[in-house]
Design an enzyme around this catalytic site. Structure first.
Site, PDB file in Angstrom:
ATOM      1  N   CYS A  16       2.144   0.838  -8.454  1.00 10.76           N
ATOM      2  CA  CYS A  16       3.152   1.387  -7.550  1.00 10.76           C
ATOM      3  C   CYS A  16       4.470   1.616  -8.266  1.00 10.76           C
ATOM      4  CB  CYS A  16       3.344   0.457  -6.362  1.00 10.76           C
ATOM      5  SG  CYS A  16       3.676  -1.248  -6.826  1.00 10.76           S
ATOM      6  N   GLY A  28       0.833  -1.195   0.000  1.00 11.97           N
ATOM      7  CA  GLY A  28       0.000   0.000   0.000  1.00 11.97           C
ATOM      8  C   GLY A  28       0.866   1.242   0.000  1.00 11.97           C
ATOM      9  N   GLU A  36       5.713  -3.480   0.807  1.00 10.41           N
ATOM     10  CA  GLU A  36       5.856  -3.063  -0.596  1.00 10.41           C
ATOM     11  C   GLU A  36       5.024  -1.803  -0.737  1.00 10.41           C
ATOM     12  OE1 GLU A  36       4.946  -2.069  -4.010  1.00 10.41           O
ATOM     13  OE2 GLU A  36       3.913  -3.978  -4.308  1.00 10.41           O
TER      14      GLU A  36
END
Length: 538
Positions: free
Chosen positions: A339, A282, A305
């Site tokens: 991400c 997140g 992560e």
């Protein structure tokens, strides 16, 4: 071979043409069919495709049973295309986390899963992968309906990779072993690699199924039990996968799934005293909170992560057409909600103007619309909060005097669709060049030489990934080694093979997921030292 096929669907390389999943149909997305479809709410409603899949599982999965939350509360999961309710799902809270952890603890301490032979565990994972393929259309439909990503992306890229990941970890189950260590003196020394226990896992909304696999796969292969909290925006596919695991023969309590909100269910899981390990994907800000909760409880180890602001560097020797297409994919894939998105596009000054013009033209051809329609490259953002965040950053870019080449506005008046947006003349100190936007906003920056771009690329709190586009092998090697990032893609981007480790430097997290390194997250190493009486060979 399967991994390479899936990777080709999730990447762009020198030799590849436009990938099938994301190929433009040649329509202008701002003055063609898309605006006609989404110009009014009534037109949008008429054009929305209703998926045929039924939402059959909306309860918590605890100890092998689908059950209501302890409070009886539910919350809505919404269709990003319209903002309308798909279904109401159970709202788990601290009490439900307690129930799930208790089930997982009992399954670990007293159940068959950790004691089962590694071969038998691998067979369960393989049966699950077979069931995933059997129900691929249902899973893909739920993923797209709940998340908004193109259905063809879900069906032909993400579901095959989802199954591939579990087959990969099934292969590791019976290959996890310790070492025999030569030690001074009359001793026999060996190590045992033991499951860590109850693993708490919190997954995000941008890739619900793939993040499920990244975490659940290695934890189960190592013999652990799990309490998994879904993202509140996308709970549906995790519950469906949980049902398939029960069909595959996973014992009760080994995998428990709780839907709920971060401040309640997530915080309870992170701070639980009977959880032995935590894994979270997140935002960086939330990751800090998670790490603090874990430290202040039982000091459980945490794999994180987190966010990224990945540089994508185009050198002057690049094939510009291919570089434009790859940079476009690196940023806009999955609505920009990655991400590791290549969200800082650095382009050498000698080819900058040409690159900007062609990037603008490519963005204008991007096909945006109902993700269940064929040929769609981009669906809506996940929800209103994310939509408003992206629009805020677009406004910031304009106010900072970056040049808005195209896009910058909402499409239609229903759902969370945003025009593919390209900024040029972006400076390093602008918010759009510093913050993780997590949306379809490409920022193109100019550089002059290798040393300069390395320095600027590394001047970020993040270090998740990077891309390098050049024909010069020396340049590629030099820059790859100099960039402070967990993954560097050279002449490709977003290549996610099951065996390739993934994780970040700096504030992009710690630990690695996928590949052999991910097993370390879910194992304890025990040294066993035995005194020997008159060993024959010493």
């Amino acid at each position: 071979m399967a991994a390479r096929r899936v990777s080709s669907l999730l990447s762009r390389s020198f030799s590849a043409s436009s990938p099938l999943l994301f190929r433009s149909q040649g329509r202008n997305c701002y003055n063609g069919g898309i605006l006609r479809r989404f110009g009014t709410s009534s037109a949008a409603a008429e054009e929305i495709i209703n998926p045929s899949v039924q939402v059959s599982h909306t309860q918590l999965l605890i100890n092998g049973n689908f059950v209501d939350s302890a409070s009886g509360k539910t919350f809505p999961t919404l269709d990003p295309r319209t903002g309308e309710v798909i279904a109401h799902v159970a709202e788990g809270d601290a009490e439900d986390i307690n129930r799930a952890v208790k089930a997982a603890r009992t399954a670990f301490d007293e159940g068959p899963w950790p004691k089962m032979s590694a071969y038998e565990r691998s067979r369960v994972l393989l049966r699950f992968a077979d069931l995933v393929e059997k129900h691929s259309e249902e899973l893909a439909s739920l993923e797209t309906w709940d998340n908004g990503k193109p259905y063809q992306q879900s069906l032909t890229a993400e579901i095959p990779m989802f199954a591939r990941l579990f087959r990969y970890y099934a292969g590791w189950a019976d290959k996890i072993h310790g070492l025999t260590i030569p030690a001074d003196g009359n001793y026999q020394v060996h190590t045992l690699h033991e499951p860590i226990g109850v693993a708490g896992q919190i997954i995000p909304w941008n890739f619900p199924l793939l993040m499920f696999a990244w975490k659940v796969g290695p934890a189960l292969a190592c013999g652990n039990t799990i309490v998994l909290k879904t993202a509140e925006q996308t709970p549906l596919t995790a519950f469906y996968a949980g049902k398939l695991f029960l069909e595959a023969g996973l014992p009760p309590g080994v995998l428990n799934i709780v839907s709920g909100f971060g401040a309640t269910a997530g915080a309870a899981l992170a701070s639980h005293m009977d959880v032995d390990k935590l894994a979270f994907t997140g935002s960086t800000d939330t990751g800090k909170v998670i790490l603090g909760l874990a430290a202040n409880s039982n000091l459980k180890p945490v794999t994180l992560e987190l966010g990224g602001k990945s540089p994508f560097i185009v050198f002057e020797d690049a094939d510009i057409d291919k570089a434009v297409e790859l940079a476009h994919f690196a940023l806009f894939f999955n609505q920009g909600q990655c991400c590791c998105a290549g969200s800082r596009t650095f382009v050498h000054e000698k080819v900058y103007d040409e690159f900007v013009e062609k990037s603008k033209a490519r963005a204008l051809k991007r096909v945006v619309g109902d993700p269940f329609r064929k040929g769609i490259e981009q669906g809506p953002q996940i929800d209103l909060k994310q939509f408003e965040k992206v629009m805020k950053y677009i406004k910031s870019g304009i106010e900072s005097n970056a040049t808005l080449e195209c896009g910058g506005d909402q499409i239609g008046d229903k759902g969370y669709f945003i025009q593919p947006t390209v900024f040029s003349n972006v400076k390093d100190d602008m918010l759009i060049a510093q913050d993780e936007i997590f949306g379809p906003v490409q920022s193109i920056l100019k550089f002059s030489d290798v040393d300069e771009v390395i320095k600027r690329a590394n001047e970020t709190k993040y270090g998740l990934a990077a891309g390098v586009f050049t024909k010069n092998l020396d340049t590629a090697n030099r820059v790859s080694r100099a960039l402070k990032a967990g993954t560097v893609w050279v002449n490709c981007f977003d290549v996610f093979d099951a065996a390739i480790p993934f994780g970040g430097y700096k504030m992009s997290g710690n630990g690695r997921e996928k590949g052999i390194y991910s097993l370390n997250n879910y194992l304890q190493i025990k040294a066993v030292v035995t005194a020997l009486n008159k060993p024959a060979w010493i």
